[in-house]
Write a protein that holds these residues in place. Structure first.
Motif, PDB file in Angstrom:
ATOM      1  N   LEU A  69      29.073  41.069  43.672  1.00  0.00           N
ATOM      2  CA  LEU A  69      29.945  42.159  43.238  1.00  0.00           C
ATOM      3  C   LEU A  69      29.867  43.394  44.019  1.00  0.00           C
ATOM      4  O   LEU A  69      30.722  43.934  43.902  1.00  0.00           O
ATOM      5  CB  LEU A  69      29.471  42.444  41.697  1.00  0.00           C
ATOM      6  N   THR A  73      33.830  43.341  46.186  1.00  0.00           N
ATOM      7  CA  THR A  73      34.467  43.842  45.067  1.00  0.00           C
ATOM      8  C   THR A  73      35.979  43.399  44.680  1.00  0.00           C
ATOM      9  O   THR A  73      36.222  42.993  43.801  1.00  0.00           O
ATOM     10  CB  THR A  73      34.341  45.342  45.090  1.00  0.00           C
ATOM     11  N   GLN A  74      36.816  43.566  45.783  1.00  0.00           N
ATOM     12  CA  GLN A  74      38.129  43.269  45.657  1.00  0.00           C
ATOM     13  C   GLN A  74      38.330  41.897  45.579  1.00  0.00           C
ATOM     14  O   GLN A  74      39.323  41.653  44.613  1.00  0.00           O
ATOM     15  CB  GLN A  74      38.929  43.951  46.894  1.00  0.00           C
ATOM     16  N   GLU A  77      37.492  41.004  41.952  1.00  0.00           N
ATOM     17  CA  GLU A  77      38.386  41.739  41.111  1.00  0.00           C
ATOM     18  C   GLU A  77      39.663  40.645  41.047  1.00  0.00           C
ATOM     19  O   GLU A  77      40.157  40.497  40.006  1.00  0.00           O
ATOM     20  CB  GLU A  77      38.769  42.942  41.562  1.00  0.00           C
ATOM     21  N   ARG A  78      40.230  40.249  41.984  1.00  0.00           N
ATOM     22  CA  ARG A  78      41.174  39.240  42.266  1.00  0.00           C
ATOM     23  C   ARG A  78      40.925  37.912  41.592  1.00  0.00           C
ATOM     24  O   ARG A  78      41.723  37.394  40.782  1.00  0.00           O
ATOM     25  CB  ARG A  78      41.711  39.062  43.457  1.00  0.00           C
ATOM     26  N   LEU A  80      38.992  37.517  39.053  1.00  0.00           N
ATOM     27  CA  LEU A  80      38.727  37.809  37.737  1.00  0.00           C
ATOM     28  C   LEU A  80      40.261  37.720  37.084  1.00  0.00           C
ATOM     29  O   LEU A  80      40.455  37.205  36.045  1.00  0.00           O
ATOM     30  CB  LEU A  80      38.053  39.226  37.302  1.00  0.00           C
ATOM     31  N   GLU A  81      41.028  38.641  37.649  1.00  0.00           N
ATOM     32  CA  GLU A  81      42.340  38.826  37.295  1.00  0.00           C
ATOM     33  C   GLU A  81      43.258  37.335  37.162  1.00  0.00           C
ATOM     34  O   GLU A  81      44.014  37.288  36.438  1.00  0.00           O
ATOM     35  CB  GLU A  81      43.242  39.729  38.373  1.00  0.00           C
ATOM     36  N   LYS A  91      30.358  38.016  36.378  1.00  0.00           N
ATOM     37  CA  LYS A  91      30.620  39.455  35.916  1.00  0.00           C
ATOM     38  C   LYS A  91      29.798  39.503  34.627  1.00  0.00           C
ATOM     39  O   LYS A  91      29.427  40.829  34.375  1.00  0.00           O
ATOM     40  CB  LYS A  91      31.918  39.730  35.589  1.00  0.00           C
ATOM     41  N   HIS A 108      32.850  38.515  28.997  1.00  0.00           N
ATOM     42  CA  HIS A 108      32.897  37.547  30.038  1.00  0.00           C
ATOM     43  C   HIS A 108      32.302  36.295  30.246  1.00  0.00           C
ATOM     44  O   HIS A 108      33.060  35.079  30.358  1.00  0.00           O
ATOM     45  CB  HIS A 108      32.499  38.359  31.182  1.00  0.00           C
TER      46      HIS A 108
END
Length: 215
Positions: A69, A73-74, A77-78, A80-81, A91, A108
């Motif tokens: 994490l 990070t990026q 996040e992608r 997770l989305e 997470k 989560h």
């Protein structure tokens, strides 16, 4: 035959099929996806797809959630989305244990557990059991079919212990209260943590959880 010929045949496929191929590669490893992308600019165009991020294998990240994490990070996040269940597991661990954001962490973990990610099923189940929500917690633990064979649950616990290394683990008072109130009868050998029956299984799993060492 030159190595570029089969690649050209792949490139000629429709974009939806290319995305499906890459998403299948993603289930193997993130490295394989990167190599696949490097082999052709045309294939690289199909890689940043929601389905690819959803299926992306994050097992190396699950072994060290904080590292993942903080350094990716990026990408996380992608994932997770896109609904990657392993990303929600990672997470959830970070939020619940390291940041003590218990509600967010549980959200989560539950999402990942409901998505049938085995380690999340176990972790969410044991946390809810220790928090005193016995019916819900045991329902999730039972999904791993420990009454038939405890091997699957034990394997999940080994993975979870590895994921928790370096985390801040707080032995919450409610954990100890739940364990004390659900101690089984003397018919079970409580010192033998490997021998478990329907009377002592949940109790011994809770003990393992609250006594885990994360350093």
């Amino acid at each position: 035959m030159t190595p570029t010929k089969p690649l050209a045949q792949i490139e000629s496929l429709p974009n939806d099929i290319l995305r499906e191929i890459i998403s299948q590669v993603a289930t193997s490893s993130r490295r394989d996806v990167r190599h696949f992308m490097q082999s052709s600019p045309e294939l690289a165009k199909s890689a940043p797809d929601k389905q690819v991020y959803k299926r992306l294998n994050l097992k190396p990240f699950a072994k060290n959630p904080l590292w993942a994490l903080n350094n990716y990070t990026q990408l996380m996040e992608r994932c997770l989305e896109s609904g990657n269940m392993e990303a929600h597991y990672i997470k959830g661990i970070q939020q619940y244990f390291q940041h003590n954001n218990t509600n967010i962490g549980l959200e989560h973990l539950k999402k990942s557990a409901d998505g049938l990610y085995a380690d999340s099923i176990y972790l969410y189940g044991i946390i809810m059991t220790c928090r005193g929500q016995l019916e819900e917690g045991r329902t999730y633990l039972d999904k791993l079919e420990w009454k038939k064979n405890t091997a699957r649950g034990d394997r999940c616990w080994r993975h979870i212990k590895r994921s928790l290394r370096g985390m801040t683990f707080l032995r919450k008072r409610r954990y100890l209260t739940t364990i004390r109130n659900n101690k089984p009868t003397r018919l079970c050998n409580l010192n033998d943590m490997d021998t478990r029956c329907h009377k002592c299984y949940y109790y011994k799993q809770m003990l393992k959880f609250v006594n885990v060492r994360t350093t």
